[in-house]
Scaffold this motif. Structure first.
Motif, PDB file in Angstrom:
ATOM      1  N   LEU A 117      23.692  13.171   0.447  1.00 39.33           N
ATOM      2  CA  LEU A 117      22.931  12.077   1.032  1.00 39.33           C
ATOM      3  C   LEU A 117      22.545  11.038  -0.015  1.00 39.33           C
ATOM      4  CD1 LEU A 117      20.656  14.117   3.470  1.00 39.33           C
ATOM      5  CD2 LEU A 117      22.400  12.444   4.134  1.00 39.33           C
ATOM      6  N   SER A 118      22.087  11.488  -1.182  1.00 40.76           N
ATOM      7  CA  SER A 118      21.719  10.538  -2.236  1.00 40.76           C
ATOM      8  C   SER A 118      22.943   9.777  -2.729  1.00 40.76           C
ATOM      9  CB  SER A 118      21.036  11.267  -3.403  1.00 40.76           C
ATOM     10  OG  SER A 118      21.891  12.239  -3.976  1.00 40.76           O
ATOM     11  N   ASN A 119      24.104  10.442  -2.751  1.00 37.88           N
ATOM     12  CA  ASN A 119      25.342   9.768  -3.138  1.00 37.88           C
ATOM     13  C   ASN A 119      25.714   8.676  -2.138  1.00 37.88           C
ATOM     14  OD1 ASN A 119      28.020   9.920  -4.854  1.00 37.88           O
ATOM     15  ND2 ASN A 119      28.678   9.919  -2.732  1.00 37.88           N
ATOM     16  N   SER A 120      25.583   8.979  -0.833  1.00 40.18           N
ATOM     17  CA  SER A 120      25.899   7.991   0.193  1.00 40.18           C
ATOM     18  C   SER A 120      24.925   6.815   0.163  1.00 40.18           C
ATOM     19  CB  SER A 120      25.879   8.641   1.577  1.00 40.18           C
ATOM     20  OG  SER A 120      27.014   9.469   1.755  1.00 40.18           O
ATOM     21  N   ILE A 121      23.672   7.092  -0.115  1.00 44.45           N
ATOM     22  CA  ILE A 121      22.686   6.010  -0.217  1.00 44.45           C
ATOM     23  C   ILE A 121      23.013   5.116  -1.404  1.00 44.45           C
ATOM     24  CG2 ILE A 121      20.256   5.477  -0.658  1.00 44.45           C
ATOM     25  CD1 ILE A 121      19.582   8.078   0.877  1.00 44.45           C
ATOM     26  N   ARG A 122      23.375   5.736  -2.531  1.00 42.93           N
ATOM     27  CA  ARG A 122      23.656   4.971  -3.747  1.00 42.93           C
ATOM     28  C   ARG A 122      24.902   4.110  -3.600  1.00 42.93           C
ATOM     29  NH1 ARG A 122      24.249   8.943  -7.242  1.00 42.93           N
ATOM     30  NH2 ARG A 122      22.063   8.936  -7.870  1.00 42.93           N
ATOM     31  N   TYR A 123      25.994   4.719  -3.106  1.00 46.62           N
ATOM     32  CA  TYR A 123      27.265   4.010  -3.083  1.00 46.62           C
ATOM     33  C   TYR A 123      27.579   3.370  -1.729  1.00 46.62           C
ATOM     34  CZ  TYR A 123      28.137   6.230  -7.555  1.00 46.62           C
ATOM     35  OH  TYR A 123      28.035   6.640  -8.858  1.00 46.62           O
ATOM     36  N   GLY A 124      26.794   3.694  -0.698  1.00 44.08           N
ATOM     37  CA  GLY A 124      27.052   3.122   0.614  1.00 44.08           C
ATOM     38  C   GLY A 124      26.085   2.031   1.005  1.00 44.08           C
ATOM     39  N   SER A 125      25.313   1.540   0.035  1.00 43.51           N
ATOM     40  CA  SER A 125      24.262   0.567   0.338  1.00 43.51           C
ATOM     41  C   SER A 125      24.814  -0.745   0.883  1.00 43.51           C
ATOM     42  CB  SER A 125      23.427   0.298  -0.923  1.00 43.51           C
ATOM     43  OG  SER A 125      24.250  -0.152  -1.987  1.00 43.51           O
ATOM     44  N   ASP A 126      26.059  -1.088   0.550  1.00 45.56           N
ATOM     45  CA  ASP A 126      26.638  -2.338   1.048  1.00 45.56           C
ATOM     46  C   ASP A 126      26.826  -2.314   2.562  1.00 45.56           C
ATOM     47  OD1 ASP A 126      26.741  -3.299  -1.504  1.00 45.56           O
ATOM     48  OD2 ASP A 126      28.826  -2.729  -1.848  1.00 45.56           O
ATOM     49  N   GLY A 127      27.075  -1.133   3.130  1.00 43.51           N
ATOM     50  CA  GLY A 127      27.303  -1.029   4.575  1.00 43.51           C
ATOM     51  C   GLY A 127      26.053  -0.866   5.393  1.00 43.51           C
ATOM     52  N   LEU A 128      24.956  -0.406   4.740  1.00 43.16           N
ATOM     53  CA  LEU A 128      23.661  -0.216   5.392  1.00 43.16           C
ATOM     54  C   LEU A 128      23.721   0.678   6.632  1.00 43.16           C
ATOM     55  CD1 LEU A 128      21.959  -3.724   5.053  1.00 43.16           C
ATOM     56  CD2 LEU A 128      21.497  -1.642   3.750  1.00 43.16           C
ATOM     57  N   VAL A 129      24.691   1.599   6.644  1.00 40.59           N
ATOM     58  CA  VAL A 129      24.775   2.599   7.712  1.00 40.59           C
ATOM     59  C   VAL A 129      25.065   3.944   7.066  1.00 40.59           C
ATOM     60  CG1 VAL A 129      25.966   3.382   9.792  1.00 40.59           C
ATOM     61  CG2 VAL A 129      25.661   0.932   9.389  1.00 40.59           C
ATOM     62  N   ILE A 130      24.311   4.958   7.475  1.00 38.52           N
ATOM     63  CA  ILE A 130      24.551   6.300   6.960  1.00 38.52           C
ATOM     64  C   ILE A 130      24.496   7.274   8.133  1.00 38.52           C
ATOM     65  CG2 ILE A 130      22.118   6.811   6.446  1.00 38.52           C
ATOM     66  CD1 ILE A 130      23.115   8.273   3.917  1.00 38.52           C
ATOM     67  N   GLY A 131      25.365   8.279   8.097  1.00 38.82           N
ATOM     68  CA  GLY A 131      25.418   9.210   9.207  1.00 38.82           C
ATOM     69  C   GLY A 131      25.468  10.656   8.767  1.00 38.82           C
ATOM     70  N   LEU A 132      24.987  11.524   9.631  1.00 38.53           N
ATOM     71  CA  LEU A 132      25.032  12.965   9.398  1.00 38.53           C
ATOM     72  C   LEU A 132      25.454  13.635  10.706  1.00 38.53           C
ATOM     73  CD1 LEU A 132      24.496  15.486   7.666  1.00 38.53           C
ATOM     74  CD2 LEU A 132      22.108  15.369   8.369  1.00 38.53           C
ATOM     75  N   THR A 133      26.577  14.335  10.671  1.00 39.76           N
ATOM     76  CA  THR A 133      27.127  14.964  11.867  1.00 39.76           C
ATOM     77  C   THR A 133      27.374  16.441  11.614  1.00 39.76           C
ATOM     78  OG1 THR A 133      28.257  12.898  12.451  1.00 39.76           O
ATOM     79  CG2 THR A 133      29.007  14.910  13.551  1.00 39.76           C
ATOM     80  N   VAL A 134      27.030  17.264  12.584  1.00 39.77           N
ATOM     81  CA  VAL A 134      27.323  18.698  12.522  1.00 39.77           C
ATOM     82  C   VAL A 134      28.281  19.027  13.656  1.00 39.77           C
ATOM     83  CG1 VAL A 134      26.385  21.037  12.611  1.00 39.77           C
ATOM     84  CG2 VAL A 134      25.066  19.207  11.520  1.00 39.77           C
ATOM     85  N   ARG A 135      29.421  19.619  13.319  1.00 43.61           N
ATOM     86  CA  ARG A 135      30.443  19.992  14.303  1.00 43.61           C
ATOM     87  C   ARG A 135      30.767  21.479  14.143  1.00 43.61           C
ATOM     88  NH1 ARG A 135      35.087  18.238  12.690  1.00 43.61           N
ATOM     89  NH2 ARG A 135      34.503  17.495  10.602  1.00 43.61           N
ATOM     90  N   SER A 136      31.438  22.039  15.153  1.00 42.17           N
ATOM     91  CA  SER A 136      31.750  23.465  15.064  1.00 42.17           C
ATOM     92  C   SER A 136      33.068  23.772  15.752  1.00 42.17           C
ATOM     93  CB  SER A 136      30.638  24.306  15.694  1.00 42.17           C
ATOM     94  OG  SER A 136      30.545  24.030  17.083  1.00 42.17           O
ATOM     95  N   SER A 137      33.693  24.845  15.284  1.00 40.15           N
ATOM     96  CA  SER A 137      34.833  25.449  15.965  1.00 40.15           C
ATOM     97  C   SER A 137      34.458  26.899  16.226  1.00 40.15           C
ATOM     98  CB  SER A 137      36.099  25.348  15.109  1.00 40.15           C
ATOM     99  OG  SER A 137      35.961  26.130  13.931  1.00 40.15           O
TER     100      SER A 137
END
Length: 308
Positions: free
Chosen positions: A208-228
């Motif tokens: 999450l901290s990595n996405s905040i640091r390097y994804g700041s230009d897009g100003l969108v962050i997501g967290l998804t949980v999926r399963s099989s």
């Protein structure tokens, strides 16, 4: 009749001699070529025309050994390059804050006219930089322990939904202050994995901290949980600048940082994602990365699902 027998035996002996001599020539040729390949450390293979099935089998097995040796040599060279780069980056990352600390201390000790308030401000800066150095050294130590197998991580039944919800909530104030749009997709149904709660929180914190640091230009962050049926997948994604294919292939290497990560805005040690990968592997999982700049950069880690 006796003469015919003698002639036949002589012919057999000559034939066997010629076969033996040919085998000797072939084996000598193989030996010389093998020595050349090993001496020059090339990626060549043993190529020789022969009708002898035993020699063909020998060539196949020798070429397998050469392939194995070349793979090991390539991995060794890559490790050496990684170590050289790591030592260079360690030197840079430790030298910079220590130089700042020395500068602040010199200001304090060399200027008797500093007021108490000014001294306190400088001491706080010294403390901040000292903590920065200690945190970096702890990362080096933790990574060394992970890679040496010196850390025993107990695995238990963990509710991955709750851990994901808790970790994204800890970033709420930061994300709100930076103007991020947060998209969370976590099923209501409890999903359990074989993992470790403490280490999973470290993994999510790093991603999450990595996405905040390097994804700041897009100003969108997501967290998804999926399963099989047998696996759980967690996606941490953003719509930032992403990275090119070269960076994607190397992002989990020790001390590897993006080109602009030396910029203060994107400053990082280059250890977070390496530690994340090692932790996930310790939990019996895998992590992958896909990136399309300003569309979606997504880190996905998977863990074994527990259905009981």
């Amino acid at each position: 009749m006796f003469i015919l027998l003698i002639v036949s035996l002589t012919a057999i002996i000559i034939y066997q001699y010629l076969i033996h001599r040919n085998q000797q020539r072939v084996l000598t040729s193989i030996s010389e070529k093998l020595q050349q390949i090993m001496k020059r450390s090339t990626d060549e293979k043993l190529l020789l025309q022969t009708d002898d099935k035993r020699v063909k089998t020998l060539l196949v097995e020798l070429n397998k050994l050469l392939d194995h040796n070349q793979t090991i040599r390539a991995a060794h060279n890559q490790t050496e390059d990684s170590m050289r780069r790591m030592l260079s980056n360690i030197s840079h990352d430790l030298k910079t804050p220590l130089t700042v600390v020395m500068g602040y201390i010199e200001m304090i000790t060399s200027d008797p006219n500093l007021s108490k308030e000014e001294t306190d401000v400088l001491l706080k800066k010294v403390h901040y930089k000292t903590v920065e150095v200690l945190n970096l050294m702890n990362k080096f130590f933790n990574l060394a322990r992970l890679e040496s197998g010196d850390i025993d991580i107990p695995l238990t039944r963990v509710n991955i939904n709750e851990i994901c919800r808790k970790n994204i909530l800890t970033y709420y104030d930061v994300l709100a202050a930076k103007g991020f749009t947060v998209k969370v997709d976590i099923p209501e149904e409890p999903l359990y994995v074989l993992g470790n709660e403490v280490e999973l929180e470290r993994i999510l914190n790093n991603l999450l901290s990595n996405s905040i640091r390097y994804g700041s230009d897009g100003l969108v962050i997501g967290l998804t949980v999926r399963s099989s049926s047998d696996m759980i997948y967690v996606d941490v994604w953003d719509k930032g600048k992403g990275m090119n294919e070269r960076d994607q292939n190397r992002i989990f290497e020790r001390m590897y940082t993006l080109e602009d990560s030396r910029n203060k805005l994107y400053q990082g040690s280059g250890l977070g994602l390496t530690i994340t990968k090692r932790l996930i592997e310790q939990l019996g999982g895998e992590i992958t990365l896909q990136s399309k700049p300003f569309e979606r950069t997504i880190f996905t880690f998977s863990l074994k699902r527990l259905n009981f």
